[in-house]
Design a protein around this motif. Structure first.
Motif, PDB file in Angstrom:
ATOM      1  N   ASP A 169       0.850  -1.180   0.000  1.00  0.00           N
ATOM      2  CA  ASP A 169       0.000   0.000   0.000  1.00  0.00           C
ATOM      3  C   ASP A 169       0.891   1.238   0.000  1.00  0.00           C
ATOM      4  O   ASP A 169       2.080   1.163   0.353  1.00  0.00           O
ATOM      5  CB  ASP A 169      -0.901  -0.008   1.235  1.00  0.00           C
ATOM      6  CG  ASP A 169      -1.842  -1.201   1.255  1.00  0.00           C
ATOM      7  OD1 ASP A 169      -2.486  -1.465   0.216  1.00  0.00           O
ATOM      8  OD2 ASP A 169      -1.927  -1.878   2.302  1.00  0.00           O
ATOM      9  N   PRO A 170       0.351   2.413  -0.369  1.00  0.00           N
ATOM     10  CA  PRO A 170       1.171   3.624  -0.454  1.00  0.00           C
ATOM     11  C   PRO A 170       1.451   4.245   0.919  1.00  0.00           C
ATOM     12  O   PRO A 170       1.027   5.366   1.216  1.00  0.00           O
ATOM     13  CB  PRO A 170       0.333   4.552  -1.336  1.00  0.00           C
ATOM     14  CG  PRO A 170      -1.073   4.150  -1.050  1.00  0.00           C
ATOM     15  CD  PRO A 170      -1.031   2.656  -0.859  1.00  0.00           C
ATOM     16  N   ASP A 171       2.166   3.522   1.754  1.00  0.00           N
ATOM     17  CA  ASP A 171       2.476   3.940   3.119  1.00  0.00           C
ATOM     18  C   ASP A 171       3.984   4.132   3.238  1.00  0.00           C
ATOM     19  O   ASP A 171       4.736   3.153   3.245  1.00  0.00           O
ATOM     20  CB  ASP A 171       1.982   2.868   4.097  1.00  0.00           C
ATOM     21  CG  ASP A 171       2.235   3.220   5.557  1.00  0.00           C
ATOM     22  OD1 ASP A 171       3.118   4.055   5.831  1.00  0.00           O
ATOM     23  OD2 ASP A 171       1.551   2.659   6.426  1.00  0.00           O
ATOM     24  N   PRO A 172       4.466   5.377   3.336  1.00  0.00           N
ATOM     25  CA  PRO A 172       5.916   5.618   3.374  1.00  0.00           C
ATOM     26  C   PRO A 172       6.637   4.871   4.494  1.00  0.00           C
ATOM     27  O   PRO A 172       7.763   4.402   4.291  1.00  0.00           O
ATOM     28  CB  PRO A 172       6.008   7.141   3.561  1.00  0.00           C
ATOM     29  CG  PRO A 172       4.763   7.661   2.928  1.00  0.00           C
ATOM     30  CD  PRO A 172       3.709   6.654   3.270  1.00  0.00           C
ATOM     31  N   CYS A 221       2.133   9.146  -5.132  1.00  0.00           N
ATOM     32  CA  CYS A 221       3.324   9.918  -5.508  1.00  0.00           C
ATOM     33  C   CYS A 221       4.262  10.092  -4.313  1.00  0.00           C
ATOM     34  O   CYS A 221       5.491   9.975  -4.452  1.00  0.00           O
ATOM     35  CB  CYS A 221       2.917  11.287  -6.054  1.00  0.00           C
ATOM     36  SG  CYS A 221       2.140  11.230  -7.683  1.00  0.00           S
ATOM     37  N   LEU A 222       3.692  10.355  -3.135  1.00  0.00           N
ATOM     38  CA  LEU A 222       4.504  10.470  -1.925  1.00  0.00           C
ATOM     39  C   LEU A 222       5.211   9.151  -1.635  1.00  0.00           C
ATOM     40  O   LEU A 222       6.413   9.127  -1.311  1.00  0.00           O
ATOM     41  CB  LEU A 222       3.623  10.876  -0.735  1.00  0.00           C
ATOM     42  CG  LEU A 222       4.321  10.968   0.624  1.00  0.00           C
ATOM     43  CD1 LEU A 222       5.427  12.011   0.593  1.00  0.00           C
ATOM     44  CD2 LEU A 222       3.298  11.297   1.719  1.00  0.00           C
ATOM     45  N   ALA A 223       4.475   8.043  -1.767  1.00  0.00           N
ATOM     46  CA  ALA A 223       5.071   6.728  -1.545  1.00  0.00           C
ATOM     47  C   ALA A 223       6.167   6.440  -2.569  1.00  0.00           C
ATOM     48  O   ALA A 223       7.231   5.900  -2.236  1.00  0.00           O
ATOM     49  CB  ALA A 223       3.993   5.651  -1.617  1.00  0.00           C
ATOM     50  N   LEU A 225      11.942   6.037  -4.170  1.00  0.00           N
ATOM     51  CA  LEU A 225      13.063   6.531  -4.966  1.00  0.00           C
ATOM     52  C   LEU A 225      14.201   7.021  -4.084  1.00  0.00           C
ATOM     53  O   LEU A 225      15.380   6.758  -4.357  1.00  0.00           O
ATOM     54  CB  LEU A 225      12.588   7.652  -5.893  1.00  0.00           C
ATOM     55  CG  LEU A 225      11.685   7.240  -7.052  1.00  0.00           C
ATOM     56  CD1 LEU A 225      11.147   8.482  -7.770  1.00  0.00           C
ATOM     57  CD2 LEU A 225      12.410   6.324  -8.026  1.00  0.00           C
ATOM     58  N   ASP A 226      13.869   7.725  -3.025  1.00  0.00           N
ATOM     59  CA  ASP A 226      14.888   8.220  -2.099  1.00  0.00           C
ATOM     60  C   ASP A 226      15.671   7.076  -1.453  1.00  0.00           C
ATOM     61  O   ASP A 226      16.848   7.236  -1.095  1.00  0.00           O
ATOM     62  CB  ASP A 226      14.251   9.078  -1.003  1.00  0.00           C
ATOM     63  CG  ASP A 226      13.745  10.428  -1.522  1.00  0.00           C
ATOM     64  OD1 ASP A 226      14.176  10.835  -2.619  1.00  0.00           O
ATOM     65  OD2 ASP A 226      12.924  11.059  -0.829  1.00  0.00           O
ATOM     66  N   LYS A 267       0.296   6.850 -15.207  1.00  0.00           N
ATOM     67  CA  LYS A 267       1.599   6.702 -15.860  1.00  0.00           C
ATOM     68  C   LYS A 267       2.551   7.848 -15.518  1.00  0.00           C
ATOM     69  O   LYS A 267       3.755   7.748 -15.791  1.00  0.00           O
ATOM     70  CB  LYS A 267       1.429   6.591 -17.374  1.00  0.00           C
ATOM     71  CG  LYS A 267       0.940   7.864 -18.049  1.00  0.00           C
ATOM     72  CD  LYS A 267       0.788   7.644 -19.543  1.00  0.00           C
ATOM     73  CE  LYS A 267       0.329   8.904 -20.257  1.00  0.00           C
ATOM     74  NZ  LYS A 267       0.163   8.693 -21.712  1.00  0.00           N
ATOM     75  N   THR A 268       2.031   8.930 -14.921  1.00  0.00           N
ATOM     76  CA  THR A 268       2.883  10.059 -14.539  1.00  0.00           C
ATOM     77  C   THR A 268       3.480   9.877 -13.144  1.00  0.00           C
ATOM     78  O   THR A 268       4.162  10.778 -12.648  1.00  0.00           O
ATOM     79  CB  THR A 268       2.099  11.384 -14.580  1.00  0.00           C
ATOM     80  OG1 THR A 268       1.056  11.365 -13.582  1.00  0.00           O
ATOM     81  CG2 THR A 268       1.474  11.600 -15.947  1.00  0.00           C
ATOM     82  N   LEU A 269       3.241   8.747 -12.492  1.00  0.00           N
ATOM     83  CA  LEU A 269       3.808   8.489 -11.176  1.00  0.00           C
ATOM     84  C   LEU A 269       5.328   8.582 -11.237  1.00  0.00           C
ATOM     85  O   LEU A 269       5.950   8.004 -12.121  1.00  0.00           O
ATOM     86  CB  LEU A 269       3.398   7.095 -10.694  1.00  0.00           C
ATOM     87  CG  LEU A 269       3.791   6.754  -9.252  1.00  0.00           C
ATOM     88  CD1 LEU A 269       2.736   7.289  -8.293  1.00  0.00           C
ATOM     89  CD2 LEU A 269       3.962   5.247  -9.073  1.00  0.00           C
ATOM     90  N   PRO A 270       5.945   9.292 -10.306  1.00  0.00           N
ATOM     91  CA  PRO A 270       7.415   9.419 -10.335  1.00  0.00           C
ATOM     92  C   PRO A 270       8.114   8.060 -10.295  1.00  0.00           C
ATOM     93  O   PRO A 270       7.809   7.219  -9.451  1.00  0.00           O
ATOM     94  CB  PRO A 270       7.713  10.212  -9.056  1.00  0.00           C
ATOM     95  CG  PRO A 270       6.458  10.979  -8.766  1.00  0.00           C
ATOM     96  CD  PRO A 270       5.343  10.081  -9.207  1.00  0.00           C
ATOM     97  N   GLY A 271       9.024   7.858 -11.226  1.00  0.00           N
ATOM     98  CA  GLY A 271       9.877   6.674 -11.213  1.00  0.00           C
ATOM     99  C   GLY A 271       9.218   5.369 -11.584  1.00  0.00           C
ATOM    100  O   GLY A 271       9.829   4.305 -11.410  1.00  0.00           O
TER     101      GLY A 271
END
Length: 249
Positions: free
Chosen positions: A143-146, A186-188, A193-194, A214-218
């Motif tokens: 899930d998108p959980d940092p 996007c935050l996730a 990426l970091d 498709k514009t999601l970073p990386g």
């Protein structure tokens, strides 16, 4: 961004009758000829669609091809059951390019959540180490959980696959909510990426919602099967594959 075709639904149709029709290998070859960069399968213990023999067949098809990756996804804790030898045995035997670990149970219709690594970290660690020792790239369905994605990095996996089901549903019903969910993704993604993690995504992505996703970073790879199969009923398999490739590129 690579497109990996999930062949589960082709196998599901085949399994509704005796015999080998439709032929999953023939559809895999059609996808490869159309230009896909990957094939994905999800062998479950109940063998509702992909069977262990399918994994052997598709592995033999994809392994000589430098332009096509083979991705086997599933629950790493799934044990041997009848003619199902256990998920990890299937993976180690076939040596795919990528193994995507998914926390699904036999009772689920489909994958519907990512790992909770606060609970599963210790159990997953030797599995990740074993896969990597065989040279297999390891991706975790998340899930998108940092915070959880930080634990993926500590676990030693190579990539995450972001679960896009809630985004896809919202995109169909409430575009504003979909944009909010996409912002979370996007935050996730930026967190991944970091940390040096690769980023895949999948679940109910289609030609419509991919315009935004498709514009999601990386974003490196999307795995699409259900929606593509539905589109193939309308416009033909080869045309559907090429339309998804067009969106991805």
């Amino acid at each position: 961004m690579s497109l990996s075709i999930n062949l589960n639904k082709i196998a599901l149709i085949r399994n509704s009758r005796d015999g080998n029709y439709p032929d999953i290998e023939a559809f895999a070859k059609m996808a490869i000829d159309a230009g896909v960069q990957g094939l994905t399968v999800h062998p479950r213990p109940d063998q509702r669609h992909i069977r262990p023999g399918d994994v052997d067949l598709l592995s033999a098809l994809a392994s000589p091809l430098s332009s096509v990756e083979f991705n086997v996804e599933g629950n790493p804790f799934a044990q041997a059951q009848g003619s199902y030898p256990g998920f990890m045995d299937i993976v180690i035997q076939n040596q795919p390019d990528q193994c995507t670990l998914v926390p699904d149970s036999n009772q689920q219709k489909t994958s519907d959540h990512g790992f909770n690594l606060h609970q599963d970290f210790a159990r997953l660690q030797p599995i990740v180490e074993k896969l990597k020792s065989h040279g297999i790239r390891v991706s975790l369905f998340m899930d998108p959980d940092p915070e959880q994605i930080t634990l993926v990095h500590k676990l030693g996996a190579d990539r995450i696959e972001l679960y896009t089901g809630p985004f896809a549903q919202a995109y169909q019903e409430d575009k504003a909510l979909a944009e909010d969910i996409f912002a979370e993704h996007c935050l996730a993604a930026n967190t991944a990426l970091d940390l040096g993690l690769g980023i895949n995504a999948g679940h109910d992505l289609n030609l419509d919602n991919m315009q935004l996703y498709k514009t999601l970073p990386g974003l490196q790879e999307v795995s699409i099967g259900h929606a593509l199969t539905v589109d193939a009923l309308l416009i033909g398999f080869d045309t559907a594959v090429k339309e998804y490739l067009r969106v991805c590129h």
